[in-house]
Design a protein around this motif. Structure first.
Motif, PDB file in Angstrom:
ATOM      1  N   VAL A  47       0.790  -1.232  -0.070  1.00 26.83           N
ATOM      2  CA  VAL A  47      -0.089   0.061  -0.003  1.00 26.83           C
ATOM      3  C   VAL A  47       1.055   1.271   0.023  1.00 26.83           C
ATOM      4  O   VAL A  47       1.689   1.313   0.669  1.00 26.83           O
ATOM      5  N   GLY A  48       0.606   2.104  -0.998  1.00 26.43           N
ATOM      6  CA  GLY A  48       1.434   3.413  -0.841  1.00 26.43           C
ATOM      7  C   GLY A  48       0.705   4.644  -0.336  1.00 26.43           C
ATOM      8  O   GLY A  48      -0.390   4.705  -0.256  1.00 26.43           O
ATOM      9  N   LEU A  49       1.545   5.265   0.329  1.00 26.39           N
ATOM     10  CA  LEU A  49       1.101   6.521   0.891  1.00 26.39           C
ATOM     11  C   LEU A  49       1.744   7.715   0.553  1.00 26.39           C
ATOM     12  O   LEU A  49       2.950   7.834   0.717  1.00 26.39           O
ATOM     13  N   VAL A  50       0.992   8.549  -0.334  1.00 26.67           N
ATOM     14  CA  VAL A  50       1.596   9.397  -0.977  1.00 26.67           C
ATOM     15  C   VAL A  50       1.047  10.995  -0.488  1.00 26.67           C
ATOM     16  O   VAL A  50       0.034  11.132   0.060  1.00 26.67           O
ATOM     17  N   VAL A 230      -3.700   8.855  -0.462  1.00 32.77           N
ATOM     18  CA  VAL A 230      -3.264  10.291  -0.820  1.00 32.77           C
ATOM     19  C   VAL A 230      -3.631  10.943   0.210  1.00 32.77           C
ATOM     20  O   VAL A 230      -4.709  10.878   0.763  1.00 32.77           O
ATOM     21  N   MET A 231      -2.471  11.760   0.785  1.00 34.53           N
ATOM     22  CA  MET A 231      -2.861  12.547   2.138  1.00 34.53           C
ATOM     23  C   MET A 231      -2.469  13.970   1.591  1.00 34.53           C
ATOM     24  O   MET A 231      -1.753  14.236   0.792  1.00 34.53           O
ATOM     25  N   VAL A 237      -7.230  11.932   1.752  1.00 35.01           N
ATOM     26  CA  VAL A 237      -8.548  12.458   1.010  1.00 35.01           C
ATOM     27  C   VAL A 237      -8.995  11.466  -0.163  1.00 35.01           C
ATOM     28  O   VAL A 237     -10.006  11.727  -0.854  1.00 35.01           O
ATOM     29  N   GLU A 238      -8.027  10.479  -0.615  1.00 34.96           N
ATOM     30  CA  GLU A 238      -8.373   9.568  -1.692  1.00 34.96           C
ATOM     31  C   GLU A 238      -7.750   8.206  -1.397  1.00 34.96           C
ATOM     32  O   GLU A 238      -6.601   8.378  -1.088  1.00 34.96           O
ATOM     33  N   PRO A 252      -9.843  16.449  -6.381  1.00 35.45           N
ATOM     34  CA  PRO A 252      -9.278  17.722  -6.959  1.00 35.45           C
ATOM     35  C   PRO A 252      -7.647  17.853  -6.598  1.00 35.45           C
ATOM     36  O   PRO A 252      -6.716  18.159  -7.460  1.00 35.45           O
ATOM     37  N   TYR A 253      -7.436  17.482  -5.478  1.00 28.52           N
ATOM     38  CA  TYR A 253      -6.063  17.334  -4.997  1.00 28.52           C
ATOM     39  C   TYR A 253      -5.242  16.382  -5.839  1.00 28.52           C
ATOM     40  O   TYR A 253      -3.975  16.395  -6.389  1.00 28.52           O
TER      41      TYR A 253
END
Lengths: 324, 329
Positions: A47-50, A230-231, A237-238, A252-253
């Motif tokens: 799992v990626g955390l970007v 996505v942080m 946020v997603e 949108p981010y």
């Protein structure tokens, strides 16, 4: 993502705020590094955390291993809550969870030979006789593609890529199930980065390792991670399968992040419109949706109410009032 | 065609290590035309920053030297100018921006005063008109509320805004050539996008040329008109940006592109390059890339010159296997 992933890692409502300043040292501030973050890493998955600097991705990774103590929330690994665990239980758990750092140079002891660095965790956890420990260290160094002679040398004798291999070997000696990797290839040149990613690919396949992989580089995350979170300013946020999120970003981010990531194709240059404004300080995040100050689709509600992270399509969640 | 803005020929720069001189930049020949962006791309140790420092004559005074070659700019050979003449030129006709703006800004002076000082020194303006010009420049690089920020200190700016301040300062004397060394490497990707877009816009409105140094192939594709790929101190391939990405022809350029994970498409598997860039004290005798090259042949023991691909005079490679052949597809 399932809610209870047996055997894997489940993070629920993780929160970490840093208090700065005080009596003598200036203005009191609260840095809201991580707020209400929930995510799952099922066994064998990556799992990626970007996100960009200050978004809290590194704090999440450190709080999971209690390298920084979270303020609230649960971190459950294979049914055990890491925050509630006894010392003995935590020690057992730490064998199964390992960390790889961005800068292997500062995370290796300069005065210790590589052999000592690799054998120490085995001794601490009392995993075998002297001969067995020696054997395990040798197997680990071979597995990361370094010669056995490397064991009797010191960190300064290695290049950045080789040091990252040593950092990986140190994480592997305890035979972990989950590796938390914080920007493990960011400090490396492209060609060396590819070598390390290929090594991590191999370990993932051969050992069935799961990864929580923190990165700012969407290309690296697309290559390595099946799903992504996505942080932005301390919150997710997603989330969703990496390919879907990057090919059709909903928030949108995420769209801005994706459009800003340069692609090695001169026929597809960035248009870079609608992108003004700075990342706000996590000491004073905007009210409502934290992204509304930069968002091209902002509505009146965005400055008032925090959007909930909820399902937008199967497997995908987004926190944005556009999807209410 | 008019004369190139910058015309570097046969440049060799050397560093002294344990009493011996070793070349960090070798046989470097490159021209930057008017209003053109040339990207210099390579990994650590490729010599790209040493090249920039040589052009600006900013190599350390001790232990480094320009051993050979000429750097023609505005009718003068920069390699032979006195330090006093060079000081006048730097920041005037040639401006530069670097990776970490904080180290190039004076922390004890307001941003407005620093920009105004450049204008006073190089243009002989009064303080008053220099401050007015500083404000106009801050507005031009789109710093919000520029009038108030004029009196702020560098530490009060974010990384992206500091880089804008550096760009404003670089533009103060309307340079012909902007030398940008990894200007967006320390920035977050959304802020990098803003700064790259700004540079492209200013290049048009000021009609300047840019020598853009970076390790990031994605950024190269966004910015460059022509691209020079460097390896172990040499240019190994030079062509238009489209050619470099459509038909990379030096084996190093090819593997570099294949080693980069892309955000816009799936990579079946990365193809890592084995080994490492050779250090300047241990350069191979022949082609510097040969020890890592998948196409290696006996001929590679001879040092190759930059030579055109068949029927393509403007696409050159330093490779005995590929030069003279049709471009690889």
């Amino acid at each position: 993502m399932s809610d209870e992933s047996a055997g894997g890692l489940a993070v629920r409502h993780l929160t970490k705020h840093f208090r700065l300043g005080g009596l003598l040292s200036g203005k009191r501030q609260v840095i809201q590094a991580v707020t209400d973050v929930s995510l799952d890493v099922p066994p064998g998955e990556s799992v990626g955390l970007v996100g960009e600097s200050g978004c809290g991705k590194s704090t999440v990774s450190r709080a999971i291993l209690r390298l920084t103590e979270p303020d609230a929330g649960e971190v459950v690994f294979d049914g055990v809550d890491i925050r509630q665990a006894s010392r003995a239980a935590l020690r057992k758990l730490r064998q199964r969870l390992q960390f790889i750092f961005q800068d292997p140079y500062s995370s290796l002891n300069q005065r210790r030979s590589i052999r000592k660095t690799l054998e120490e965790p085995l001794r601490v956890h009392r995993l075998g006789t002297r001969a067995e420990i020696r054997e395990k260290a040798e197997a680990a160094i071979a597995e990361v593609g370094l010669p056995l002679e490397a064991l009797d040398r010191y960190p300064h004798e290695f290049s950045g890529g080789q040091r990252q291999r040593i950092g990986i070997a140190r994480a592997l000696v305890l035979n972990p199930e989950l590796v938390v990797a914080d920007e493990p290839v960011s400090a490396l040149d492209v060609s060396v980065q590819a070598q390390i990613l290929t090594l991590l690919d191999k370990l993932k396949a051969q050992r069935g390792l799961s990864f929580l992989f923190v990165s700012h580089d969407l290309g690296v995350v697309r290559h390595f991670c099946g799903s992504v979170c996505v942080m932005y300013l301390g919150r997710i946020v997603e989330t969703g399968p990496t390919k879907e999120v990057l090919d059709a970003p909903a928030h949108p981010y995420t769209q801005l992040l994706r459009e800003s990531s340069p692609v090695p194709d001169p026929t597809r240059r960035l248009t870079l419109i609608k992108n003004e404004g700075e990342i706000p300080s996590p000491a004073d995040p905007p009210r409502g949706c934290a992204f509304h100050t930069r968002c091209p689709h902002r509505m009146p509600v965005c400055g008032e109410r925090l959007p909930e992270l909820k399902a937008q399509a199967p497997g995908r969640k987004v926190a944005c009032h556009l999807f209410d | 065609m008019t004369d190139p803005v910058l015309d570097v020929r046969g440049l060799q720069s050397e560093f002294r290590i344990a009493g011996r001189w070793y070349p960090a930049v070798r046989d470097f020949t490159l021209a930057v035309e008017a209003n053109e962006t040339v990207a210099l791309v390579g990994e650590s140790g490729s010599g790209k920053s040493a090249t920039a420092l040589s052009i600006l004559r900013l190599l350390p005074a001790v232990g480094a030297r320009i051993a050979k070659g000429s750097v023609m700019f505005a009718g003068q050979d920069l390699a032979r100018l006195s330090e006093a003449e060079m000081i006048r030129l730097r920041g005037e006709a040639i401006a530069m921006i670097f990776q970490e703006p904080m180290t190039s800004l004076n922390p004890t002076m307001t941003v407005g005063a620093q920009i105004a000082e450049v204008i006073e020194i190089h243009r002989g303006s009064t303080r008053r008109s220099a401050m007015a010009e500083a404000l106009r420049l801050l507005e031009e690089v789109r710093i919000p509320a520029a009038r108030q920020r004029l009196n702020d200190y560098p530490h009060q700016f974010s990384g992206g805004m500091r880089q804008r301040v550096m760009i404003a300062m670089a533009l103060a004397c309307r340079p012909k050539l902007l030398l940008a060394d990894e200007p967006t490497t320390a920035l977050d990707v959304t802020i990098q996008g803003q700064v790259l877009a700004l540079l492209n816009e200013l290049k048009q409105s000021y009609g300047m040329s840019i020598l853009f140094i970076t390790h990031n192939l994605g950024v190269v594709a966004q910015m460059a008109d022509r691209v020079a790929v460097m390896y172990a101190g040499e240019i190994v391939e030079f062509a238009s940006v489209n050619k470099i990405f459509e038909q990379p022809s030096h084996p190093y350029t090819e593997v570099l592109l294949k080693a980069m994970p892309r955000v816009d498409r799936d990579s079946a598997g990365l193809e890592p390059i084995t080994g490492q860039v050779p250090g300047i004290t241990a350069l191979p005798v022949g082609c510097a890339f040969a020890p890592r090259c998948p196409l290696r042949q006996p001929d590679c023991d001879r040092h190759p010159a930059l030579a055109p691909l068949a029927a393509e005079a403007d696409h050159v490679v330093r490779c005995v296997v590929r030069a003279g052949q049709e471009a690889a597809v």
